[in-house]
Design an enzyme around this catalytic site. Structure first.
Site, mmCIF file in Angstrom:
data_model
loop_
_atom_site.group_PDB
_atom_site.id
_atom_site.type_symbol
_atom_site.label_atom_id
_atom_site.label_comp_id
_atom_site.label_asym_id
_atom_site.label_seq_id
_atom_site.Cartn_x
_atom_site.Cartn_y
_atom_site.Cartn_z
ATOM 1 N N HIS A 113 12.506 -36.858 -13.242
ATOM 2 C CA HIS A 113 12.092 -37.258 -11.899
ATOM 3 C C HIS A 113 10.710 -36.727 -11.549
ATOM 4 O O HIS A 113 10.425 -36.429 -10.397
ATOM 5 C CB HIS A 113 13.124 -36.787 -10.873
ATOM 6 N N CYS A 133 0.844 -1.183 0.000
ATOM 7 C CA CYS A 133 0.000 0.000 0.000
ATOM 8 C C CYS A 133 0.887 1.243 0.000
ATOM 9 O O CYS A 133 2.014 1.222 0.476
ATOM 10 C CB CYS A 133 -0.941 0.085 1.195
ATOM 11 N N TRP A 152 -3.045 -2.557 -1.502
ATOM 12 C CA TRP A 152 -2.815 -3.964 -1.825
ATOM 13 C C TRP A 152 -3.463 -4.730 -0.684
ATOM 14 O O TRP A 152 -3.019 -4.643 0.467
ATOM 15 C CB TRP A 152 -1.331 -4.274 -1.921
ATOM 16 N N LYS A 185 8.407 -14.946 -14.640
ATOM 17 C CA LYS A 185 7.954 -13.802 -15.450
ATOM 18 C C LYS A 185 6.654 -14.151 -16.167
ATOM 19 O O LYS A 185 5.732 -13.341 -16.220
ATOM 20 C CB LYS A 185 9.002 -13.416 -16.513
ATOM 21 N N ARG A 219 2.797 0.107 -5.416
ATOM 22 C CA ARG A 219 2.696 -0.550 -4.113
ATOM 23 C C ARG A 219 1.376 -1.293 -3.936
ATOM 24 O O ARG A 219 1.149 -1.917 -2.888
ATOM 25 C CB ARG A 219 2.842 0.478 -2.995
ATOM 26 N N GLU A 239 3.751 -14.235 -13.676
ATOM 27 C CA GLU A 239 3.402 -12.897 -13.181
ATOM 28 C C GLU A 239 2.627 -12.098 -14.220
ATOM 29 O O GLU A 239 1.660 -11.435 -13.914
ATOM 30 C CB GLU A 239 4.679 -12.092 -12.890
ATOM 31 N N ASN A 261 -0.253 1.758 5.737
ATOM 32 C CA ASN A 261 0.527 0.758 5.000
ATOM 33 C C ASN A 261 1.123 -0.176 6.042
ATOM 34 O O ASN A 261 1.796 0.288 6.958
ATOM 35 C CB ASN A 261 1.624 1.467 4.201
ATOM 36 N N GLY A 262 0.871 -1.487 5.904
ATOM 37 C CA GLY A 262 1.409 -2.449 6.869
ATOM 38 C C GLY A 262 0.303 -3.352 7.390
ATOM 39 O O GLY A 262 -0.756 -3.463 6.766
ATOM 40 N N GLU A 277 13.454 -17.914 -13.522
ATOM 41 C CA GLU A 277 13.048 -16.520 -13.733
ATOM 42 C C GLU A 277 12.107 -16.416 -14.948
ATOM 43 O O GLU A 277 11.134 -15.655 -14.924
ATOM 44 C CB GLU A 277 14.288 -15.628 -13.914
ATOM 45 N N LYS A 326 4.780 -4.019 -6.290
ATOM 46 C CA LYS A 326 6.226 -3.962 -6.514
ATOM 47 C C LYS A 326 7.016 -3.922 -5.216
ATOM 48 O O LYS A 326 8.125 -4.412 -5.142
ATOM 49 C CB LYS A 326 6.567 -2.741 -7.363
HETATM 50 C C1 G6P Z 1 7.641 -8.425 -5.611
HETATM 51 C C2 G6P Z 1 7.833 -7.980 -7.041
HETATM 52 C C3 G6P Z 1 8.981 -8.750 -7.679
HETATM 53 C C4 G6P Z 1 10.237 -8.607 -6.846
HETATM 54 C C5 G6P Z 1 10.005 -9.024 -5.399
HETATM 55 C C6 G6P Z 1 11.162 -8.653 -4.504
HETATM 56 O O1 G6P Z 1 7.147 -9.718 -5.579
HETATM 57 O O2 G6P Z 1 6.640 -8.163 -7.779
HETATM 58 O O3 G6P Z 1 9.226 -8.241 -8.982
HETATM 59 O O4 G6P Z 1 11.242 -9.401 -7.390
HETATM 60 O O5 G6P Z 1 8.863 -8.339 -4.875
HETATM 61 O O6 G6P Z 1 11.235 -7.254 -4.419
HETATM 62 P P1 G6P Z 1 12.544 -6.468 -4.077
HETATM 63 O O7 G6P Z 1 12.127 -5.021 -4.094
HETATM 64 O O8 G6P Z 1 12.948 -6.899 -2.695
HETATM 65 O O9 G6P Z 1 13.564 -6.797 -5.084
#
Ligand code: G6P
Length: 605
Positions: free
Chosen positions: A500, A2, A75, A481, A27, A484, A99-100, A477, A600
């Site tokens: 396996h 948030c 969020w 991606k 956020r 996400e 926020n929190g 990764e 994010k």
């Molecule tokens: C969230 C984001 C990711 C990111 C992760 C860690 O899940 O959507 O893209 O890799 O947080 O965030 P940071 O700011 O600690 O790299």
């Protein structure tokens, strides 16, 4: 999670609140809301479910006058994304944004209910508004009521309180979650980060844990956890670096992918001069016996790639962990070991908590962060900037490869300090690393090919990604991606692990993306690819020209990356991972820059 904002200004607050919230939308974007005090002292609010644009549309039809206000982008943690659960939460003369997580909100709510006070939402935050209103009703002043409420809260929070009849007052508090105070001329601001405040001011004071602040237009009084007045430093931030625009691209993510050669070049210019590695004083690996790399999401996967470098190049035992598991696992840590927190935002709650756990045990903590003013940067012994510039797209791209570039530099420094490579070998590795930006520019040219193949991926229900060695975490990764951005189920596997279990998933409907540079592990990876093809699996092979020539026959599709880059080649393979996910999301019509349910900066554990 948030984002919160507060403005004591001299203009209509709600357009400014919305502008600041736009900068905080990374956020969370489940709902947004603003509350203001108008010229007559009346408190009112507007809230809307979904993206900020819904709130701004609403404000066109139902404007909210007043020069003083607070705002929030959510969020969801407690309670669904509904208008009733949207902030600001209000109880009588008090409105609150948060926020929190208030961890003891159930007890606080039960106590209120015992007094006949009924909450209107399912949120933890509303209890803050209810308790503050309750204390006001008992005759306390706004400041006393806010303090009395804060004393009852457990958990993590950044909070802002607004009071009816008080057009020149906002009270703010932080514990765990970040909060910045902005100084204007006869105007004051607060926000979850300095970027949100950049349109209004470049003079910023960060509150410290446990602080609360009383803001009026004349200035701010800050009190520490004991309630004693304190001074916190005010710094000027570089507002130029906070510019946020798509630069002609359709999405921030496309722009950020394309920026990678330039920003990786910046990282290398910063950390490498001629054939020497330039790191802050004291970063010497001679006496180090182990290194722990910890992060969340993509940052964790950057650590996973670097594990191969630290172990193979430097012979340094290296642990990697997802931050949310690290602390509770209570890993034994040697007092000769280093702990490296990897985080784009520098605010991820789990990574910060892991750092706090580790610093009591290890010789040195290092924060690898993109946001230099963040909590992880401040709380680490040494902060190493990853210099990616602002990353707006929620799914990380350039922040990941910049993390890799800094980790590569660290691994080379470790290898050299520990005598595993001499000056000549260091120079050769640095040449490989310096070749990455140019090779990556060539890799960017694969965007169109990735778009062609992405249509295929976009139609799939499941996709597998296979890689071996340092390409294994790149496969992870790639899968992350795709999940996400396009909401397609995807898994990354070490290609040797396929037989396996995951091989049971293979049929003609499951695309299998195989990452196989033409290197020492190539033949083994290709054998695993053949096992897929023997079961009618459809393969997208990503390799270099040598690899495609050797093994491209019979695959459904292929992508040819440039060869080169030495052991740092995984950085190149990140590019098609990003483009495949990006174009699959565009093909499916999902929200590329703000995928559903994500945020994010994840400031809750
Ligand atoms: C969230 C984001 C990711 C990111 C992760 C860690 O899940 O959507 O893209 O890799 O947080 O965030 P940071 O700011 O600690 O790299």
């Amino acid at each position: 999670m948030c984002g919160i904002i507060g403005i004591l200004g001299n203009h209509e607050a709600s357009p400014q609140l919305v502008e600041a919230l736009r900068r905080l939308e990374y956020r969370g974007y489940d709902s947004a809301g603003v509350a203001t005090i108008d010229a007559s002292g009346r408190l009112d609010r507007r809230r809307a479910v979904g993206k900020l644009v819904n709130l701004s549309d609403r404000l066109v039809h139902e404007p909210l006058p007043g020069h003083t206000g607070i705002g929030h982008t959510r969020w969801a943690t407690h309670g669904a994304a509904t208008e009733a659960n949207a902030h600001p939460h209000r109880s009588g003369p008090v409105a609150v944004v948060h926020n929190g997580i208030i961890e003891n909100f159930r007890e606080l709510r039960a106590e209120l209910q015992g007094m006949g006070i009924q909450p209107q939402s399912q949120t933890d935050t509303e209890t803050v508004a209810l308790w503050t209103a309750h204390y006001l009703q008992q005759g306390m002043s706004p400041q006393q009521a806010a303090r009395a409420t804060l004393a009852r809260l457990d958990g993590a929070f950044a909070l802002a309180f607004l009071f009816e009849g008080e057009g020149d007052l906002i009270i703010a508090a932080r514990k765990g979650s970040p909060l910045a105070i902005g100084h204007g001329t006869n105007e004051m601001f607060l926000g979850s980060d300095a970027v949100a405040l950049a349109p209004f001011t470049d003079r910023i004071t960060y509150l410290e844990d446990g602080d609360h602040a009383v803001l009026t237009r004349a200035g701010v009084q800050i009190f520490d956890v004991a309630g004693e007045p304190v001074q916190r430093a005010t710094n000027r931030i570089d507002v130029g670096s906070t510019a946020i625009d798509k630069g002609g691209y359709r999405h921030f993510m496309a722009k950020e992918i394309a920026e990678q050669p330039a920003v990786i070049g910046d990282v290398l210019n910063h950390y490498v001069k001629d054939d020497r590695i330039i790191l802050p004083e004291g970063l010497d690996f001679n006496d180090v016996d182990r290194i722990s790399l910890v992060g969340c999401g993509t940052a964790h996967l950057a650590g996973h790639v670097a594990k191969y470098w630290f172990e193979q190049l430097a012979g340094l035992p290296c642990d990697i962990d997802v931050a949310s598991e690290f602390r509770y696992r209570e890993p034994p840590l040697s007092d000769r070991s280093w702990f490296v927190a990897i985080s784009q935002s520098g605010e991820t709650a789990d990574t910060l908590a892991a750092l706090h756990y580790a610093r009591a045990h290890v010789a040195r903590t290092v924060g690898l962060v993109n946001v230099g003013t963040s909590a992880i940067a401040r709380d680490s012994d040494v902060a190493l900037p990853t210099l990616a510039g602002i990353e707006v797209s929620v799914a990380s791209s350039k922040a990941f490869t910049c993390q890799l570039a800094v980790l590569a530099v660290l691994a080379l420094k470790a290898a050299h300090d520990r005598g595993r490579i001499d000056d000549r070998a260091l120079a050769a590795h640095l040449r490989d690393l310096r070749s990455i930006p140019a090779l990556m520019s060539q890799a960017l040219a694969l965007s169109d090919d990735c778009r062609d193949h992405a249509d295929w991926l976009a139609g799939a229900r499941d996709v597998l990604y296979l890689g071996r060695g340092a390409l294994y975490p790149v496969a992870l990764e790639g899968a992350l991606k795709l999940k996400e951005l396009s909401y397609i189920h995807a898994e990354g596997y070490a290609s040797g692990e396929l037989k396996h279990g995951p091989i049971a998933l293979i049929d003609g409907d499951v695309p299998v993306v195989v990452l196989a540079p033409h290197d020492a592990l190539f033949d083994k990876t290709i054998s695993n690819m053949q096992e897929v093809m023997a079961r009618h699996g459809r393969v997208l092979l990503i390799s270099d020209a040598g690899g495609i020539a050797a093994a491209g026959e019979g695959v459904t599709a292929s992508l040819t990356l440039p060869s080169g880059g030495g052991v740092f080649q995984p950085m190149l393979y990140a590019v098609p991972m990003q483009y495949l996910a990006y174009h699959a999301a565009v093909a499916k019509g999902t929200d590329v820059d703000q995928p559903r349910n994500l945020a994010k900066s994840v400031t809750v554990e």
